[in-house]
Scaffold this motif. Structure first.
Motif, PDB file in Angstrom:
ATOM      1  N   GLU A  36       0.886  -1.044   0.148  1.00 55.67           N
ATOM      2  CA  GLU A  36       0.053  -0.061   0.126  1.00 55.67           C
ATOM      3  C   GLU A  36       1.086   1.421  -0.095  1.00 55.67           C
ATOM      4  O   GLU A  36       2.061   1.434   0.700  1.00 55.67           O
ATOM      5  CB  GLU A  36      -0.923   0.106   1.341  1.00 55.67           C
ATOM      6  N   PRO A  37       0.522   2.213  -0.649  1.00 56.25           N
ATOM      7  CA  PRO A  37       1.291   3.408  -0.892  1.00 56.25           C
ATOM      8  C   PRO A  37       1.591   4.309   0.528  1.00 56.25           C
ATOM      9  O   PRO A  37       2.494   5.143   0.439  1.00 56.25           O
ATOM     10  CB  PRO A  37       0.635   4.351  -1.950  1.00 56.25           C
ATOM     11  N   THR A  38       0.342   4.126   1.335  1.00 57.45           N
ATOM     12  CA  THR A  38       0.481   5.129   2.378  1.00 57.45           C
ATOM     13  C   THR A  38       0.219   4.253   3.613  1.00 57.45           C
ATOM     14  O   THR A  38      -0.605   3.219   3.640  1.00 57.45           O
ATOM     15  CB  THR A  38      -0.352   6.317   2.423  1.00 57.45           C
ATOM     16  N   ARG A  39       0.610   4.878   4.981  1.00 55.57           N
ATOM     17  CA  ARG A  39       0.427   4.036   6.272  1.00 55.57           C
ATOM     18  C   ARG A  39      -1.343   4.149   6.367  1.00 55.57           C
ATOM     19  O   ARG A  39      -1.799   3.173   7.052  1.00 55.57           O
ATOM     20  CB  ARG A  39       0.897   4.984   7.340  1.00 55.57           C
TER      21      ARG A  39
ATOM     22  N   CYS B 255      -2.558   1.477   4.468  1.00 56.47           N
ATOM     23  CA  CYS B 255      -2.329  -0.066   5.169  1.00 56.47           C
ATOM     24  C   CYS B 255      -3.259  -0.267   6.425  1.00 56.47           C
ATOM     25  O   CYS B 255      -3.937  -1.309   6.540  1.00 56.47           O
ATOM     26  CB  CYS B 255      -0.770   0.139   5.833  1.00 56.47           C
TER      27      CYS B 255
ATOM     28  N   TYR C 118       4.472  -0.937   8.918  1.00 57.19           N
ATOM     29  CA  TYR C 118       4.592   0.533   8.341  1.00 57.19           C
ATOM     30  C   TYR C 118       5.542   1.286   9.015  1.00 57.19           C
ATOM     31  O   TYR C 118       5.961   2.399   8.615  1.00 57.19           O
ATOM     32  CB  TYR C 118       3.500   1.009   7.804  1.00 57.19           C
TER      33      TYR C 118
ATOM     34  N   SER D 196       1.823  -3.775   3.834  1.00 58.24           N
ATOM     35  CA  SER D 196       3.080  -3.160   4.321  1.00 58.24           C
ATOM     36  C   SER D 196       3.162  -1.885   3.196  1.00 58.24           C
ATOM     37  O   SER D 196       2.726  -1.788   2.116  1.00 58.24           O
ATOM     38  CB  SER D 196       4.369  -3.677   4.318  1.00 58.24           C
ATOM     39  N   THR D 197       4.030  -0.747   3.666  1.00 61.11           N
ATOM     40  CA  THR D 197       4.517   0.238   2.765  1.00 61.11           C
ATOM     41  C   THR D 197       5.667  -0.183   2.115  1.00 61.11           C
ATOM     42  O   THR D 197       6.430  -1.087   2.665  1.00 61.11           O
ATOM     43  CB  THR D 197       4.580   1.362   3.435  1.00 61.11           C
TER      44      THR D 197
ATOM     45  N   GLN E 219       8.534   1.210   1.712  1.00 60.14           N
ATOM     46  CA  GLN E 219       9.587   1.517   2.463  1.00 60.14           C
ATOM     47  C   GLN E 219      10.079   0.532   3.535  1.00 60.14           C
ATOM     48  O   GLN E 219      11.051   0.136   3.606  1.00 60.14           O
ATOM     49  CB  GLN E 219       9.429   2.877   2.994  1.00 60.14           C
TER      50      GLN E 219
ATOM     51  N   GLU F 105       2.265   9.464  -2.117  1.00 55.49           N
ATOM     52  CA  GLU F 105       3.131   9.851  -1.381  1.00 55.49           C
ATOM     53  C   GLU F 105       2.916  11.171  -0.568  1.00 55.49           C
ATOM     54  O   GLU F 105       3.705  12.120  -0.537  1.00 55.49           O
ATOM     55  CB  GLU F 105       4.579  10.196  -2.340  1.00 55.49           C
TER      56      GLU F 105
END
Length: 726
Positions: free
Chosen positions: A79-82, A85, A104, A119-120, A122, A449
């Motif tokens: 997923e791109p963001t918390r 998530c 995350y 998870s993200t 990163q 982002e």
């Protein structure tokens, strides 16, 4: 794989969904799931393009369900963001139960303990590298972020042993060309399964499309614009704080023309001082960042050249509206007669004439200020551009009403929001997204982002740039907000206090309440009085002391910038230590005072009443910030200082952590003997914006920082005593 097996696995999943989520798969969802099974029999990388509202989340879970049927042991859901998530985990756990985890925050427990991890990218990259994890299947939500995304590229090119399936509402052809060469080499070009509104309607007549699709374009400032914005944001431009803040917001939201118009009025009215950088910006001939991005938006949607039309552009400032018009005509080549501005300058007759022309298709772009939000029957737009997001929900909905109307429920419209990244304007996006989602607008494509584009990210960037520009590993707070070094914070506070009689009066009364008759005739005497109020808790309990310190803190704080700085530390983007030299001087003065007290009374052993350095806004004057990525270098610097000191100068221990206020309190105990006088002093020092207590952070950063300060204090004490001997 035969159709029988396809139906079997889809039937099994349908039963799980019905049991755990309370609904059955729709006809078009079944059809897409069956197609996925057929395609995954021969392809490793598949991208499914489906509009929001079509149930992509259910199909993402189906991919994981199918992978487990194929004996997949490790499945990653990106997923791109918390925020996403959290949102997705709540649904996934209902279907997969204890088999799913979410991570995350850089923690890897879920990757090691559970077969499915949400998870993200990163955090996933970090955990893959640390634990050498390989995934049998990867599900990528909002997969358009993977095309050009650094972390996605690392993951997909090095840690996938099975297949990858991505889902998105929109995947422009330009995005496909941004896929990493490494990913192409490992997985090949993605196989695209594209289902538009028409295709889903053919699969299932009950499918209802969204009312509109939203997109976000970043309005990036150029170097000159960004420099002026930073000066305003940091509070370096001198003037009334509320005026400086207004100009900062104006530049970010409305661009150069509106900013310069407001700035000239502010200078003429004596509300701010003229600044050379501002003069350079306003005297130059340039299109503002908001105008540049509008030209990009209109070009992307083909407005006026056979694409989406008509377009309505909203801005809250007249100066910006006219700048938009001139740029569209000049840069895009649209005839002047097909680009119109609707402002309060128009009388009723002129407005009605304009509206009739738009309805007849004679105008491609209408640029409207507040006057077009209500009271004017603007025709329905196929593309609506909000160049700024109104803070008022009413104004937001009035604008949105020009796009979404009951008259054409089956016609897909487009909404574009333009925001300036790394400014406070980005915070307006959160409320806007919620409002749009409530109205049935597809917002999935603009969850891009978010955290890297807020004002907090700009603060972290400023610190990094200043560190590089000044050639220093840690950047002092005063240098950031005042553009100057402050070697002696109490003396600086004394200079500020001397200009405010009410502060001096409260300092005087506060100390008199302690039985001290202070002399406040010079800045040196004021500085000594401020040290007492700063260090001794009992000196601060009176209302006079509280008023004096509160006023001083307000005068040295830079408001919004300081709050963003706090956020950057709290979110782990920045860290800080206290300045060894200036805080060492403060504690040396404290030791000298105690030493004199002992000698005067002929005592051989003295203790002091536990002084405290705990006031957040005053401690900032001693703080030196650095990017979290530079932490290893700062650790090494502190270790080097410790090695040069040869031995510890104080006993440093944690004395408490307050999770409510994110405050870590450390105790520095210095025991020293000078000229047969033994002194024992324990000082309590707060570190603010610490999200959680970590032994590693304390041992590698806080303890060596305070020990270095203690050593510097003892060194300076010796120097001062040597001067007295001479």
């Amino acid at each position: 794989m035969s159709g029988l097996v396809e139906n079997s696995v889809v039937d099994e999943f349908d039963k799980e969904v019905s049991k755990n989520l309370g609904f059955r798969l729709k006809a078009y969802q079944r059809a897409v799931a069956e197609e996925l099974v057929r395609v995954l029999d021969r392809e490793r990388f598949v991208v499914v393009s489906m509009p929001t509202g079509s149930g992509k989340t259910v199909l993402e879970m189906f991919v994981a369900f199918y992978a487990r049927r194929l004996s997949a042991r490790k499945i990653l859901v990106l997923e791109p963001t918390r925020f996403l998530c959290d949102q997705m985990y709540r649904v996934w756990v209902r279907v997969f139960g204890d088999s799913v985890a979410r991570e995350y925050e850089g923690v890897c427990n879920g990757f090691l303990e559970k077969p499915i991890v949400v998870s993200t990218p990163q955090t996933a990259c970090k955990c893959v590298e640390e634990h050498n994890i390989v995934f049998d299947a990867v599900v990528v939500d909002e997969v358009h972020h993977a095309f050009g995304g650094k972390y996605y590229a690392e993951l997909l090119s090095s840690s996938v042993d099975g297949f990858v399936v991505g889902f998105t509402a929109l995947l422009p052809s330009a995005r496909l060309d941004r896929l990493s060469e490494n990913v192409l080499r490992v997985l090949g070009r993605p196989y695209i399964l594209a289902y538009d509104f028409k295709a889903l309607g053919e699969l299932d007549p009950t499918y209802t499309p969204p009312k509109a699709i939203a997109d976000l374009f970043d309005a990036e400032m150029d170097g000159v614009e960004s420099h002026v914005y930073d000066l305003l944001f940091r509070g370096v431009v001198e003037g009334l704080p509320q005026t400086v803040k207004f100009l900062e917001i104006t530049l970010a939201r409305y661009g150069v023309k509106a900013f310069c118009e407001s700035c000239q009025r502010a200078v003429a009215g004596g509300k701010i001082e003229a600044h050379p950088a501002v003069g350079m910006l306003c005297n130059g001939e340039r299109l503002s960042h908001k105008t540049r991005v509008l030209a990009e938006v209109l070009s992307s949607y083909g407005v006026g050249f056979g694409g989406v039309s008509p377009a309505i552009v909203f801005t809250s400032r007249k100066a910006t509206a006219y700048e938009f018009r001139d740029a569209i005509v000049e840069k895009l080549g649209l005839p002047p007669s097909r680009v119109e501005v609707l402002t309060s300058d128009m009388d009723r007759k002129e407005r009605l004439k304009l509206i009739d022309r738009v309805k007849r298709g004679e105008v491609d772009v209408v640029i409207s200020t507040i006057v077009g939000e209500e009271g004017v029957d603007l025709p329905e737009a196929n593309l609506l551009v909000m160049s700024d997001v109104p803070r008022s929900p009413l104004r937001f909905y009035q604008r949105l009403g020009r796009l979404i109307r009951l008259s054409s429920p089956h016609k897909i419209k487009y909404l574009v929001v333009t925001l300036t990244p790394k400014t406070r304007e980005y915070y307006d996006l959160e409320e806007a997204l919620l409002n749009l989602h409530r109205e049935g607008v597809d917002v999935s494509y603009i969850l891009s982002e978010f955290e890297s584009k807020t004002a907090t990210a700009r603060v972290a960037e400023i610190v990094k740039e200043m560190s590089s520009a000044y050639g220093i590993s840690t950047v002092p707070y005063p240098l950031i907000v005042l553009n100057t070094y402050i070697n002696d914070p109490p003396s600086y506070l004394a200079t500020v206090a001397a200009k405010h009689p009410e502060v001096l009066d409260n300092i005087k009364k506060a100390l008199e309440g302690l039985g001290i008759k202070p002399k406040l005739g010079t800045e040196k005497e004021i500085a000594e009085a401020i040290k007492i109020l700063t260090l001794y808790h009992m000196a601060r309990i009176t209302q006079h002391a509280k008023r004096a310190l509160h006023t001083l803190e307000k005068l040295v704080s830079k408001g919004a910038f300081t709050r963003e700085l706090d956020k950057a530390v709290l979110e782990g983007k920045l860290l800080y230590i206290y300045d060894i030299e200036s805080m060492g001087s403060l504690i040396a003065d404290l030791l000298l005072t105690l030493y004199r007290y002992c000698r005067k009374r002929g005592q051989k052993y003295c203790k002091t009443k536990e002084p405290r350095l705990d006031r957040k806004n005053l401690l900032r004057l001693y703080a030196r910030y650095f990017p979290a990525t530079e932490a290893p270098n700062v650790y090494k610097m502190l270790e080097k200082i410790r090695g040069e000191n040869k031995s510890s100068c104080a006993l440093i221990v944690p004395r408490g952590y307050n999770p409510k206020n994110n405050v870590l309190t450390a105790r520095m105990r210095i025991i020293t003997e000078i000229n047969d006088v033994k002194m024992n002093i324990a000082i309590y020092i707060n570190y603010h914006n610490i999200k959680k207590f970590e032994e590693k952070l304390f041992e590698q950063l806080i303890e060596p920082n305070l020990d270095a300060i203690a050593c510097k204090a003892l060194e300076k004490l010796e120097e001062q005593l040597e001067l007295f001997r001479e």
